[in-house]
Enzyme design. Structure first.
Site, short mmCIF file in Angstrom:
data_model
loop_
_atom_site.label_atom_id
_atom_site.label_comp_id
_atom_site.label_asym_id
_atom_site.label_seq_id
_atom_site.Cartn_x
_atom_site.Cartn_y
_atom_site.Cartn_z
N GLY A 353 34.77 53.89 10.43
CA GLY A 353 34.19 55.37 10.37
C GLY A 353 33.90 56.16 8.92
N PRO A 354 33.33 57.07 9.14
CG PRO A 354 32.05 58.79 9.48
CD PRO A 354 32.37 57.67 10.06
N PRO A 355 34.53 58.67 5.82
CG PRO A 355 34.03 58.42 3.63
CD PRO A 355 33.24 58.66 4.93
N GLY A 356 37.01 61.31 6.19
CA GLY A 356 37.37 62.43 6.67
C GLY A 356 37.46 62.74 8.40
CB VAL A 357 36.23 60.73 11.00
CG1 VAL A 357 35.03 60.90 10.99
CG2 VAL A 357 36.76 59.41 10.66
N GLY A 358 39.80 61.42 9.95
CA GLY A 358 41.13 61.07 10.44
C GLY A 358 41.74 59.89 10.86
CE LYS A 359 38.24 55.53 7.92
NZ LYS A 359 37.70 56.75 7.70
CB THR A 360 44.83 57.75 6.79
OG1 THR A 360 43.73 56.91 6.17
CG2 THR A 360 46.09 57.58 6.12
CB SER A 676 16.50 52.23 11.29
OG SER A 676 17.06 52.78 10.13
CE LYS A 719 20.11 55.05 11.85
NZ LYS A 719 19.16 54.05 12.34
#
Length: 807
Positions: A353-360, A676, A719
């Protein structure tokens, strides 16, 4: 001193310098040099020897050779195997190069030869005696020059010859020798040489002192070794143990308590025996000790007990993160299976996922929910295989790899191990770290992971590995095959509001030394910050803005301007300045030649306006906006489709020969690529050529074929979320992307209308409005042909957005 002019072949010397009166053997191998020697032998055996400024230069030019050298006579010549020639030369006189006459097939130069006629004075006699005395002292101390040399030097009466012979015997740098050679004045030459000899005397004296000190130290060490051996023999007779034996016993006790696997225990015991037999001062003893310490520090049998209470785990996950339903369900499923099946291989999960979505932070929450130890290592920029597998113990400063280091840090054999940024690894000549990770992340192999330093199999099957990545396509394919992918898309506006209220605002208020009684940030204020001051998939920029609000509030409180700061939508601008982004419709009104597309980027989704204008020309299609090859081909395919359907769309065929079409995507500095945007560009081209406006509340994505078919694309959720943020009401998607609509949050879906299409005709029917005017192209026939800015009066609006369009 009258100089004599001579024309001689030049032999450039590498790393050596020949003085007058000096006899020396030279090996000649370069083609030019060999030919110069052959010319010399054919003439009068006289040659000019000059040293190169850089010994590494293989083919020197005029500027690479010193100007002053020595005229010499070739005494002997011997041809060696391999085309090399060995010559014996004797220096005759110093000379300066006046000019180069030729450089092919060898250097031929005109030189001025200096004579050494000199009247000896009392001053010169004193200088000569001083030089001879210093040279005698140098020979005595250095032991590198035969004593017979001093006898020959003492008997010399000519001052110039004395200076040159002394200089030839000294261990000087080439630059210093050249300096002596270039000093034509004999008095100055002897003075310079006296200074050089004095310096060399100091160095030789220092070397002698160092040698004496080293010899004494060696004698002391040998004496200590002898005494230690005597002490050891006495202790053996008395039945006492020495330090080495005590250290070995201590290691054996630790090995017994560590409960090592049998294979590892045997290997470690052999290392202890080696350490016991080694002399105390042996350098390798430190290596063995370090190895034993690492082995004993690893958790071979220690493990933590999992908390298998699903309800408690669910509460913890809900406390730490808002949303992320799919991820939480996967963790609870794992706990349920662990409760039923006691032996289970640790899963390998990859959050994409993109940065800042809470993966870590999600990995840390999983460890807290399971009550396991948590270890995190970052793989961003790792390019050395040894980072994963460790160095072999033969290397100086060898260490285990990051995996084994992480296990030591964890202190248990079943931690939650987070491998961050797995998509940002690279490789170079030191190996491929992604290939080394295959063994770590393969459940069938990682029960016997081999580290180069440990040299014993280590069981990683109980570890719960979690990896994170921003983009899936950068992860090596073999690694991707071994992981379970869980996509974490960007947050919706409502999710961001709840995350800010529950987590970000309380955290920042506490970190800035504030309390809820000192600062108040309302929900509507958070919503306005999200809409007008951030544009991202994650919440990092939102957290930075909240931190900025806390800083400014703290400043007001400390300065005494206010006891409590209330931040509202009315005074938000005074804290954060003017809004950075426009919230609302992607475009304010319907326009000709402007269609809204949707883009997927590495930091989430975004919308972008594709602009088309038409002007008189010769049928050329121009594409601008830093487009990639695939995107350019999509534009060409859209143009070809519109041209093939010109009759149905009411466009005169002559338009394509007499008008140029310019397609532009704003934010030209940002690279964009992918198929796309195909239907968006085709729609904008059709609008510009027919004069029909495009609905401003419609956004679309899809790949177009030459026959007008609309093919599915990727990144639909990101999107759609971006279009929703931009105020779009209708979304046009390929029919084959119907399954992706299920992933879109319900509160977003209820505000959008989805139109699923499989042909470009359907796209035009939905997106284009009926024509409101007749274009001024009557000269091309009765069929409406083309419009441009001068006809429609529209002005393209450059919208914030853009990014790499990737499907």
């Amino acid at each position: 001193m009258e100089p004599t002019i001579k024309v001689l072949p030049l032999l450039p010397l590498r790393g050596i310098l020949v003085f007058p009166y000096m006899v020396i053997h030279l090996d000649v191998g370069r083609d030019k040099s060999v030919q110069a020697i052959e010319e010399t032998m054919a003439q009068d055996r006289m040659i000019f020897l000059a040293t190169q400024k850089e010994a590494q230069t293989d083919d020197p030019g005029e500027e690479d050779i010193f100007q002053i050298g020595t005229v010499a006579e070739v005494k002997q010549l011997l041809k060696l195997p391999g085309g090399t020639i060995r010559i014996l030369v004797e220096g005759m006189a110093r000379a300066r190069i006046n000019r180069y006459l030729t450089d092919d097939p060898f250097f031929k130069v005109e030189v001025e030869q200096y004579s050494e006629d000199f009247k000896k004075t009392a001053e010169v006699e004193a200088l000569m005696r001083s030089l001879v005395y210093q040279f005698e002292q140098y020979v005595k101390l250095s032991k590198r020059i035969p004593p017979e040399t001093v006898v020959s030097v003492v008997n010399l009466e000519e001052p110039g010859r004395l200076a040159d012979i002394v200089a030839s015997h000294l261990s000087l740098r080439i630059e210093d020798k050249q300096s002596v050679l270039e000093t034509v004045d004999i008095v100055k030459r002897i003075e310079k040489l006296c200074a050089l000899v004095a310096k060399e005397l100091e160095i030789v004296e220092l070397e002698r002192k160092i040698n004496i000190r080293v010899r004494k130290q060696m004698e002391k060490t040998q004496k200590e070794y002898y005494l230690r051996e005597q002490i050891k023999a006495i202790q053996k007779e008395l039945g006492e143990k020495d330090d080495r034996m005590a250290e070995a016993e201590e290691y054996r006790e630790k090995i017994a308590a560590a409960k090592l696997p049998k294979e590892v225990e045997e290997k470690v015991n052999k290392e202890v025996e080696r350490l016991e037999k080694m002399p105390p001062m042996a350098a390798e003893s430190a290596v063995v000790r370090n190895y034993l310490d690492w082995i004993l520090a690893l958790p071979w049998s220690k493990s933590t007990r999992d908390r298998l209470d699903i309800n408690a785990a669910e509460i913890i996950l809900e406390e730490d993160h808002y949303g992320l339903k799919t991820v939480k369900e996967r963790i609870l499923e794992y706990l349920a299976i662990r409760k039923l099946a006691k032996k289970m291989k640790g899963p390998i999960i990859c959050f994409v996922g993109p940065p800042g979505v809470g993966k870590t932070s999600l990995g840390r929450s999983i460890a807290r929910a399971l009550e396991r130890k948590f270890v995190r290592i970052s793989l961003g920029g790792v390019r050395d295989e040894a980072e994963i597998r460790g160095h072999r113990r033969t290397y100086v400063g060898a260490l285990p790899g990051r995996i084994i280091q992480g296990m030591k840090t964890a202190g248990s054999k079943n931690p939650v191990f987070l491998l961050d940024e797995i998509d940002k690894m690279s490789m170079d000549f030191r190996g491929d770290p992604s290939s080394a990770l295959l063994e770590v992340l393969d459940p069938e192999q990682n029960n016997a992971f081999s580290d180069h330093y440990i040299e014993a199999p280590y069981d990683l099957s109980n570890v719960m590995f979690i990896t994170t990545a921003n983009v899936q396509h950068n992860i090596p394919r073999p690694l991707l095959d071994r992981m379970e992918l869980i996509h974490i898309s960007g947050y919706t506006e409502e999710e961001k509001v709840q995350i800010a209220l529950r987590h970000l605002a309380p955290k920042q208020i506490k970190e800035h030394g504030l309390t809820d009684q000192m600062v108040n940030i309302s929900e509507n204020t958070i919503r306005k910050v999200i809409r007008e001051y951030t544009r991202e998939s994650g919440v990092r920029s939102l957290e930075r803005n909240i931190a900025s609000l806390c800083r400014k509030a703290a400043k007001q409180i400390v300065s005494g301007k206010a006891k409590k700061v209330k931040i509202t939508t009315q005074n938000l601008e005074s804290f954060l300045g003017k809004p950075r982004y426009r919230y609302g419709m992607a475009e304010q009104d319907d326009q000709v030649g402007v269609a809204t597309g949707m883009a997927w980027t590495e930091v989430g989704g975004d919308t972008l306006a594709i602009e088309v204008t038409v002007y008189k020309g010769n049928g050329k299609l121009t594409l601008t906006g830093k487009l990639g090859d695939v995107m350019k081909e999509s534009a060409q395919a859209g143009y070809s489709y519109v041209r093939s359907r010109s009759l149905e769309l009411g466009i005169a065929e002559e338009v394509f020969d007499k008008y140029d079409i310019h397609v532009h995507i704003p934010e030209g500095a940002i690279p964009k690529d992918g198929p796309s945007a195909g239907i968006t560009m085709a729609c904008a081209i059709a609008s510009a050529l027919t004069g029909r406006k495009v609905r401003h509340d419609v956004s679309m994505t899809g790949e177009i074929t030459l026959r007008g078919r609309v093919l599915p694309v990727g990144g639909v959720k990101e999107k759609v979320l971006a279009a929703h943020r931009g105020g779009i009401k209708t979304i046009i998607l390929p029919k084959d992307n119907r399954k992706d609509i299920e992933d879109i949050p319900a509160n977003v879906k209820k505000n959008l209308t989805f139109k699923l299409v499989d042909h470009m005709d359907d796209v035009l029917e939905i997106a284009l409005l009926e024509k409101e005017f007749e274009p001024e192209t009557a000269e091309l026939g009765s069929t409406p042909a083309v419009v441009g800015p001068e006809v429609t009066g529209y002005r393209p609006v450059v919208q914030d957005g853009g990014g790499s369009i990737l499907s």
